[in-house]
Scaffold this active site. Structure first.
Site, PDB file in Angstrom:
ATOM      1  N   ILE A  63       0.868  -1.247  -0.006  1.00  0.00           N
ATOM      2  CA  ILE A  63       0.007   0.103  -0.155  1.00  0.00           C
ATOM      3  C   ILE A  63       0.916   1.194   0.122  1.00  0.00           C
ATOM      4  CG2 ILE A  63      -0.231  -0.268   2.503  1.00  0.00           C
ATOM      5  CD1 ILE A  63      -2.938   1.291   2.288  1.00  0.00           C
ATOM      6  N   SER A  64       0.653   2.159  -1.053  1.00  0.00           N
ATOM      7  CA  SER A  64       1.738   3.188  -0.961  1.00  0.00           C
ATOM      8  C   SER A  64       1.605   4.121   0.134  1.00  0.00           C
ATOM      9  CB  SER A  64       1.486   4.050  -2.412  1.00  0.00           C
ATOM     10  OG  SER A  64       1.530   3.334  -3.551  1.00  0.00           O
ATOM     11  N   GLN A  65       2.395   5.108   0.159  1.00  0.00           N
ATOM     12  CA  GLN A  65       2.576   6.013   1.441  1.00  0.00           C
ATOM     13  C   GLN A  65       1.539   7.010   0.997  1.00  0.00           C
ATOM     14  OE1 GLN A  65       6.810   7.395  -0.008  1.00  0.00           O
ATOM     15  NE2 GLN A  65       5.862   9.018   1.162  1.00  0.00           N
TER      16      GLN A  65
END
Length: 217
Positions: A63-65
């Site tokens: 999950i991207s920042q």
């Protein structure tokens, strides 16, 4: 154990950090505030859900920042009337953010495990304008095209031709472009009548966009 007060403070700092880093679009900030990120991370990562970092999720994905999610969403310039295609559902967080701005979101995931889990999250949170498709992201969803906006959340070395074909005239695609094992760039492509207009933005690192539908998961 994180208390409710800690969570409120964490979310306030989360939004302040996005503003400090240059996210100014009110609709994007509102969407980031509305979507409960703790629902989209692993149970062991809930206490750090609002930290500005990427996190692992099942099937070897991430999950991207939050900053990257907000940045790509802002570059996409989504309007309330838009139909959006997202490639790479993952835990569903990016699609959830998009759904708070767009009219409808179609998201494609090659891993059925991730797709099924994302569907449950969307249903639990009442995000009824998201459709999850298990399939090959490089092929898009031609039967639902054209899309006003396309967001690709995995790295590719070349722009997928099938996705360009599914982009409406005047539509915008945002994707991380570059070799998967190197630093990529966030790129925005606008479909003009005779060409794709390209703009390059910040360096990023994303997992690779793989062809086909996963066989095992």
């Amino acid at each position: 154990m994180t208390t409710l007060a800690d969570q409120r403070i964490g979310r306030m700092e989360f939004l302040l950090n996005l503003r400090r880093r240059g996210i100014t679009n009110a609709a994007v900030l509102r969407a980031m505030d509305e979507v409960p990120r703790e629902h989209f991370v692993r149970a062991e990562d809930v206490d750090a859900a609002y930290s500005d970092q990427a996190m692992p999720i099942p099937c070897g994905q991430t999950i991207s920042q939050p900053y990257v999610v907000a940045y790509m969403t802002e570059r996409l310039a989504v309007e309330p009337t838009h139909r959006v295609l997202e490639i790479g559902t993952g835990s569903g967080y990016q699609a959830a953010v998009l759904s708070r701005i767009a009219r409808a979101v179609t998201t494609v995931e090659r891993y059925r495990t991730l797709a099924d889990a994302a569907k449950i999250r969307f249903e639990t949170l009442g995000y009824a304008n998201i459709t999850v498709v298990v399939g090959d992201g490089l092929e898009g969803v031609p039967e639902k095209a054209p899309f006003d906006r396309i967001l690709v959340t995995a790295a590719t070395e070349t722009v997928p031709a099938a996705l360009v074909d599914q982009l409406a005239q005047g539509g915008v695609m945002v994707l991380p472009l570059g070799a998967p094992d190197k630093v990529q760039s966030i790129v925005r492509l606008t479909r003009a009548p005779t060409e794709l207009v390209r703009e390059d933005f910040i360096p990023v690192r994303f997992v690779p966009l793989l062809p086909g539908r996963a066989q095992e998961l």
